[in-house]
Design an enzyme around this catalytic site. Sequence first.
Site, PDB file in Angstrom:
ATOM      1  N   CYS A   2       9.371 -16.434   8.499  1.00 38.57           N
ATOM      2  CA  CYS A   2      10.371 -16.084   9.514  1.00 38.57           C
ATOM      3  C   CYS A   2      10.559 -14.566   9.592  1.00 38.57           C
ATOM      4  O   CYS A   2      10.245 -13.829   8.660  1.00 38.57           O
ATOM      5  CB  CYS A   2      11.687 -16.816   9.252  1.00 38.57           C
ATOM      6  N   ASN A  83      26.403 -17.336  13.752  1.00 40.23           N
ATOM      7  CA  ASN A  83      26.040 -18.354  14.720  1.00 40.23           C
ATOM      8  C   ASN A  83      25.222 -19.411  13.989  1.00 40.23           C
ATOM      9  O   ASN A  83      24.200 -19.088  13.385  1.00 40.23           O
ATOM     10  CB  ASN A  83      25.215 -17.742  15.858  1.00 40.23           C
ATOM     11  N   HIS A  96      22.349 -15.340   8.555  1.00 37.36           N
ATOM     12  CA  HIS A  96      22.753 -13.931   8.623  1.00 37.36           C
ATOM     13  C   HIS A  96      24.161 -13.829   9.164  1.00 37.36           C
ATOM     14  O   HIS A  96      24.610 -14.671   9.947  1.00 37.36           O
ATOM     15  CB  HIS A  96      21.786 -13.122   9.499  1.00 37.36           C
ATOM     16  N   HIS A  98      26.616 -11.231  11.177  1.00 38.37           N
ATOM     17  CA  HIS A  98      26.734 -10.016  11.975  1.00 38.37           C
ATOM     18  C   HIS A  98      28.000  -9.288  11.539  1.00 38.37           C
ATOM     19  O   HIS A  98      29.089  -9.874  11.545  1.00 38.37           O
ATOM     20  CB  HIS A  98      26.869 -10.358  13.463  1.00 38.37           C
TER      21      HIS A  98
HETATM   22  P1  5GP Z   1      21.544 -14.778  16.114  1.00 33.65           P
HETATM   23  O1  5GP Z   1      21.458 -14.859  17.618  1.00 33.65           O
HETATM   24  O2  5GP Z   1      20.503 -15.662  15.456  1.00 33.65           O
HETATM   25  O3  5GP Z   1      22.922 -14.967  15.564  1.00 33.65           O
HETATM   26  O4  5GP Z   1      21.201 -13.268  15.766  1.00 33.65           O
HETATM   27  C1  5GP Z   1      19.905 -12.796  15.637  1.00 33.65           C
HETATM   28  C2  5GP Z   1      19.986 -11.299  15.757  1.00 33.65           C
HETATM   29  O5  5GP Z   1      18.805 -10.748  15.224  1.00 33.65           O
HETATM   30  C3  5GP Z   1      20.113 -10.796  17.201  1.00 33.65           C
HETATM   31  O6  5GP Z   1      21.326 -10.047  17.320  1.00 33.65           O
HETATM   32  C4  5GP Z   1      18.862  -9.941  17.388  1.00 33.65           C
HETATM   33  O7  5GP Z   1      19.124  -8.758  18.122  1.00 33.65           O
HETATM   34  C5  5GP Z   1      18.443  -9.621  15.964  1.00 33.65           C
HETATM   35  N1  5GP Z   1      17.023  -9.464  15.766  1.00 33.65           N
HETATM   36  C6  5GP Z   1      16.034 -10.324  16.162  1.00 33.65           C
HETATM   37  N2  5GP Z   1      14.827  -9.881  15.770  1.00 33.65           N
HETATM   38  C7  5GP Z   1      15.052  -8.708  15.105  1.00 33.65           C
HETATM   39  C8  5GP Z   1      14.190  -7.765  14.465  1.00 33.65           C
HETATM   40  O8  5GP Z   1      12.961  -7.912  14.413  1.00 33.65           O
HETATM   41  N3  5GP Z   1      14.783  -6.682  13.897  1.00 33.65           N
HETATM   42  C9  5GP Z   1      16.147  -6.491  13.918  1.00 33.65           C
HETATM   43  N4  5GP Z   1      16.624  -5.377  13.336  1.00 33.65           N
HETATM   44  N5  5GP Z   1      16.983  -7.355  14.511  1.00 33.65           N
HETATM   45  C10 5GP Z   1      16.446  -8.449  15.106  1.00 33.65           C
HETATM   46 ZN    ZN Z   2      13.475 -16.322   6.260  1.00 32.12          ZN
END
Ligand code: 5GP
Ligand code: ZN
Length: 110
Positions: A2, A83, A96, A98
């Site tokens: 991932c 999320n 993760h 935020h």
């Molecule tokens: P989710 O939508 O799963 O709660 O948050 C995923 C977060 O990961 C998003 O805010 C997106 O901008 C961030 N993200 C996705 N791919 C990458 C990446 O390759 N590098 C970084 N620094 N952030 C990422």
């Molecule tokens: Zn992972």
Amino acid sequence: MCVFCEIIKGNIPSTKVYEDDLMVAFKDLNPVAPVHILCVPKVHIASANDINAENSGAVAHIFEKLSEIAASQGITSYRIINNCGADAGQTVMHLHFHLIGGTEMGEKLI
Ligand code: 5GP
Ligand code: ZN
């Protein structure tokens, strides 16, 4: 593997602001606020649904470090968002949190 596991291994570049044995914190690629840090356990946990007695120490550790990470970004007031799953908009299936701040934030859900 991932995308966050790749970041943890250093195979995908990121702007790390904190790292130790259990976690890494790096800047979100698409920040929604002046401070937008992703706080990630090094162990691959897919989502909050997968936190259990064996891996919850890594999660607790992230929360122990939040204030230090926030302070390193110059803030003491912030919002923590997780999320969990498709309906909540989780796009990366590696747990993760935020850490968002650095501005007066808008409408709250709760
Ligand atoms: P989710 O939508 O799963 O709660 O948050 C995923 C977060 O990961 C998003 O805010 C997106 O901008 C961030 N993200 C996705 N791919 C990458 C990446 O390759 N590098 C970084 N620094 N952030 C990422
Ligand atoms: Zn992972």
